[in-house]
Write an enzyme that holds these catalytic residues in place. Structure first.
Site, short mmCIF file in Angstrom:
data_model
loop_
_atom_site.label_atom_id
_atom_site.label_comp_id
_atom_site.label_asym_id
_atom_site.label_seq_id
_atom_site.Cartn_x
_atom_site.Cartn_y
_atom_site.Cartn_z
N SER A 243 6.16 17.83 -53.68
CA SER A 243 6.32 18.47 -52.71
C SER A 243 7.81 19.05 -53.06
O SER A 243 8.59 18.64 -53.84
CB SER A 243 6.25 17.95 -51.39
N LYS A 244 8.39 20.06 -51.99
CA LYS A 244 9.88 20.77 -52.45
C LYS A 244 11.02 19.54 -52.57
O LYS A 244 11.61 19.91 -53.33
CB LYS A 244 10.11 21.57 -51.17
N ARG A 245 10.57 18.61 -51.91
CA ARG A 245 11.90 17.66 -51.92
C ARG A 245 12.03 16.95 -53.35
O ARG A 245 13.00 16.50 -53.72
CB ARG A 245 12.05 16.46 -50.75
N HIS A 246 10.96 17.15 -54.26
CA HIS A 246 10.80 16.65 -55.66
C HIS A 246 11.82 17.65 -56.37
O HIS A 246 11.90 17.20 -57.65
CB HIS A 246 9.68 16.42 -56.11
N GLY A 247 11.77 18.84 -56.01
CA GLY A 247 12.50 19.64 -56.87
C GLY A 247 11.71 20.94 -57.04
O GLY A 247 10.78 21.14 -56.28
#
Ligand code: GLU
Length: 471
Positions: A243-247
């Site tokens: 997801s976005k929080r992983h980059g």
């Protein structure tokens, strides 16, 4: 489009979402590798039936990502939406052969009957499965449903997942044509894959359930099923779904961060697939080695350290002019434009610094020392070093350097050693102040490399300037 072919035909079938997702890129790569490794064809189909999302920009973003990765189709891309008539033709064929039926329930009626079936612990089956409309009803809106065989196992022999089994009753009579005449996803995929002659469907395992439904449609049409290969999805470094929080998730973000496309191909190929312990390999090796047996059944985890390591390898291999151009682009994006002389200098610096860079922007940082305008500014630490006996040594070094024949890294390394010997000190006493005078304190490689990068004239100039400034 032909369906008769014994050669391998694979395809990448993205639905435009606005960008090429890294998971999609890996799916495209696996399909490309498999086709190329088998002397086959790699095709692209844009699944643009969601008209709102499938804007020109969204489609272009997919192609831009694929172009950057150098994954090109062997034929013109197929646009799914443009094939709706063909899809409807096949729906008619299924109706004619009794494999599909018209369902005149409204959405509300369907919902109510579905709820009722659920409450009774039964699978929902439309009453129209076994009913013909009266003349009065025949003019009403209808959907077309696929008549799934009841009471049997549906089996998909998947090249990655093995034999996967479903009970047909659990699969629903799939709507294949909506009441507005729009063909639905699973029907369109089967018809397109068949007509495009696709022999191997390699895609994310989120489509495994679709394979059961699609398999039944192939069977009903008397068409040979392709080989299905459902690959586990990519997860973040912590094992959670990406997801976005992983980059970064979009391929263009990786391009902007300074990864090279060949590094991305190498890394993505390794993401969920392995050939022994091989980590660094080129396209030709990947094409030869890629097989379904090497695909891991567990989700792959994105590992940014590994990706950086792979990128560093490909930066070392890359052509200097190409790296110089990429670095120029990075500098331009930071508002630093280079004139012809600076470009020439940059090209001279690249081979001297590329063995230490993991990303292209690092090249831009590490090349700065050579691009400084003379006289260069000395930072405080450098000024501190350029004092007392160091200054006398610096002027002797300046004279010594004027005598050197052959301005190469090798020669200069040997000569600098000799100079230290002559001075009766270790090289550790020379390096820091020489570096201070030549760079003013900005990051730079070893002294000999600095001297080669900026050239003899400018090296002497900087030493003179330093002597002048610190007088
Ligand atoms: N369009 C689908 C997606 O983007 C892929 C369909 C397929 O590969 O069969 O997820």
């Amino acid at each position: 489009m032909t369906s008769l072919s014994s050669t391998v035909v694979t395809r990448f079938a993205p639905s435009p979402t606005g960008y090429l997702h890294i998971g999609g890129a890996r799916t495209a790569l696996f399909n490309w590798l498999y086709a190329k490794g088998h002397g086959g064809k790699f095709l692209i189909r844009i699944e643009d039936t969601d008209r709102e999302r499938s804007t020109d920009e969204a489609v272009k973003a997919i192609f831009d990502g694929l172009d950057w990765l150098n994954l090109h189709a062997d034929e013109e891309p197929v646009y799914q939406f443009s094939r709706a008539d063909r899809h409807r033709e096949v729906v008619q064929q299924l109706l004619d052969t009794g494999h599909a039926y018209r369902d005149y329930l409204s959405a509300e009626e369907t919902g109510a009957l579905r709820d009722q079936a659920k409450a009774e612990g039964k699978d929902f089956v439309s009453p129209w499965r076994d009913r013909e409309p009266t003349d009065a009803e025949a003019g009403n809106p209808f959907t077309v449903r696929f008549r799934r065989p009841l009471g049997q196992s549906v089996i998909v022999d998947d090249a990655v997942q093995g034999t996967v089994r479903w009970e047909s009753s659990a699969l629903d009579d799939l709507v294949i044509l909506r009441s507005d005449g729009a063909p639905t996803y699973n029907l369109a995929v089967v018809v397109d894959d068949h007509d495009m002659g696709v022999t191997h469907v390699i895609r994310g395992d989120d489509h495994l359930n679709n394979a059961a439904r699609q398999g039944l449609i192939y069977d009903a049409l008397g068409w040979t099923r392709p080989t299905f290969a459902h690959i586990p999805l990519i997860h973040g470094p912590d094992g959670a779904k990406l997801s976005k929080r992983h980059g970064a998730q979009a391929v263009h973000e990786y391009a902007e961060m300074g990864y090279l496309p060949e590094a991305m191909r190498n890394y993505l190929a390794r993401l969920g697939w392995a050939h022994g312990d091989d980590e660094l390999f080129d396209d030709e090796q990947a094409k030869t080695w890629f097989d379904f047996g090497g695909i891991n059944k567990a989700p792959a985890r994105l590992d940014f350290d590994k990706l950086a390591h792979v990128n560093a390898h490909w930066i070392r291999q890359a052509d200097d002019q190409r790296l110089a151009d990429l670095t120029t682009g990075v500098l331009a994006s930071r508002g630093q434009t280079l004139d012809a002389a600076a470009r020439e200098k940059l090209l001279r610096v690249i081979p001297l610094i590329k063995d230490r860079a993991k990303m292209v922007p690092e090249l831009a940082d590490q090349a700065q020392f050579a691009l400084l305008v003379n006289p260069i500014a000395l930072n405080e630490k450098s000024r501190g070093l350029l004092q007392g006996e160091n200054l006398d040594r610096l002027s002797r070094l300046r004279e010594f350097l004027t005598e050197i024949q052959g301005w190469s890294v090798e020669n200069l390394e040997a000569s600098l050693k000799l100079f230290a010997e002559k001075e009766g000190v270790g090289f550790g006493k020379i390096g820091p102040f020489a570096r201070a005078a030549l760079t003013g304190g900005v990051p730079a490689p070893d002294i000999a490399k600095i001297l080669v990068a900026i050239g003899r004239d400018e090296s002497l100039q900087r030493l003179d300037d330093a002597l002048q400034q610190t007088k």
